[in-house]
Scaffold this motif. Structure first.
Motif, PDB file in Angstrom:
ATOM      1  N   HIS A  64     114.181 103.777  44.850  1.00  0.00           N
ATOM      2  CA  HIS A  64     114.419 102.865  45.964  1.00  0.00           C
ATOM      3  C   HIS A  64     113.110 102.626  46.701  1.00  0.00           C
ATOM      4  O   HIS A  64     112.246 103.497  46.755  1.00  0.00           O
ATOM      5  CB  HIS A  64     115.417 103.491  46.939  1.00  0.00           C
ATOM      6  N   ASP A  66     112.808 102.734  49.742  1.00  0.00           N
ATOM      7  CA  ASP A  66     112.800 103.593  50.936  1.00  0.00           C
ATOM      8  C   ASP A  66     112.692 105.074  50.567  1.00  0.00           C
ATOM      9  O   ASP A  66     113.217 105.934  51.264  1.00  0.00           O
ATOM     10  CB  ASP A  66     114.044 103.329  51.802  1.00  0.00           C
ATOM     11  N   HIS A 180     114.365 110.443  51.149  1.00  0.00           N
ATOM     12  CA  HIS A 180     115.073 109.158  51.129  1.00  0.00           C
ATOM     13  C   HIS A 180     115.195 108.706  52.574  1.00  0.00           C
ATOM     14  O   HIS A 180     116.044 109.194  53.313  1.00  0.00           O
ATOM     15  CB  HIS A 180     116.452 109.325  50.480  1.00  0.00           C
ATOM     16  N   THR A 182     116.415 106.442  54.300  1.00  0.00           N
ATOM     17  CA  THR A 182     117.380 105.372  54.416  1.00  0.00           C
ATOM     18  C   THR A 182     117.916 105.273  55.838  1.00  0.00           C
ATOM     19  O   THR A 182     117.926 106.247  56.580  1.00  0.00           O
ATOM     20  CB  THR A 182     118.521 105.586  53.401  1.00  0.00           C
TER      21      THR A 182
HETATM   22 MN   LIG Z   1     117.741 103.827  49.543  1.00  0.00          MN
END
Ligand SMILES: [Mn+2]
Length: 266
Positions: A64, A66, A180, A182
């Motif tokens: 990802h 992020d 992560h 997020t």
């Molecule tokens: Mn993510």
């Protein structure tokens, strides 16, 4: 065989998040590892298949935008790939967090929206049913690609594991923690539900399939429980962290503070 060539790829829809997170990873800032961003993709499958068609690398690390990869992370992935070549020559895909067919969680990862580390139930062995999409590492000579008919940006970690199993290949969770970073997602309606429905039909003969967010069953009741649970949870998280403006996390400092660089370079 040895895995000499590796690339990192990501679907990108937010340049600021990319710049503040993945792009700060030492393996990328040093230029040691090639980065393939895919912008304006209509689904994760479409983005990732574009990468697979454009690279000849032995390993493709899909992450990802992020995610922050601690210093030394790619070197660890290469050595884990070599280990799997010996111990599980049929391996096709690995991740850093996943779930077994019995529902056991494996791996560890820093969860930015919860501001805590998710740690599995201990150990890393087991028959994997689903890998968290945050990191998916494909061994390209296993010949797998993502299902172009799987819509949106969810459930592809479960789907690729199931496709690997169909091809007689194994999936693995390794200890290679990442941050992560997020932010809370408000709802599992929409793309998540569409992905769930798709896998429900595609893997009908294999159900139930356990994933980290929910279980895929014929009737689909766990989907509704997960959606309700997630809605309450995300409201709480958004209230706590404040989604407007997005909280800024120094991922480089965080990775050090939680000890990930010492784990990765142990
Ligand atoms: Mn993510």
């Amino acid at each position: 065989m040895s895995h000499r060539s590796v690339v990192i790829a990501a679907a990108v829809n937010n340049e600021q998040i990319l710049a503040d997170t993945l792009a700060l990873s030492p393996d990328l800032t040093s230029g040691r590892v090639k980065f393939i961003p895919v912008r304006a993709a209509e689904s994760a499958s479409a983005a990732y298949n574009t990468v697979l068609s454009e690279t000849t690398a032995d390993l493709v690390i899909f992450v990802h935008q992020d995610v922050y990869l601690p210093a030394g992370w790619v070197a660890l992935i290469l050595s884990e790939a070599l280990r799997l070549d010996q111990e599980s020559p049929d391996w096709a895909v690995m991740g850093v967090y996943g779930i077994t067919r019995e529902g056991k969680h494996l791996g560890r990862i820093w969860s930015g929206d919860q501001q805590l580390e998710l740690v599995g139930d201990g150990g890393l062995s087991g028959a994997i049913a689903s890998l968290d999409e945050v990191v998916l590492i494909l061994r390209t000579n296993a010949g797998l690609s993502f299902d172009p008919d799987l819509p949106h940006f969810h459930m592809y970690g479960t789907d690729i594991v199931q496709m690997a199993a169909s091809a007689g290949r194994s999936a693995h969770v390794i200890q290679a923690p990442v941050v992560h970073n997020t932010i809370p997602v408000v709802s599992l309606a929409g793309g998540f539900t569409a992905g769930y429905r798709f896998l429900q039909k595609k893997w009908a003969v294999r159900l139930p399939i356990v994933t980290s967010m929910t279980t895929i069953t014929h009737a689909g009741l766990p989907l509704f429980r997960a959606r309700a649970r997630h809605w309450w949870y995300s409201r709480r998280m958004i209230k706590r962290s404040g989604i407007e403006p997005p909280r800024v996390t120094d991922v480089v400092a965080l990775a050090k503070a939680v000890g990930y660089e010492s784990i990765v370079n142990a």
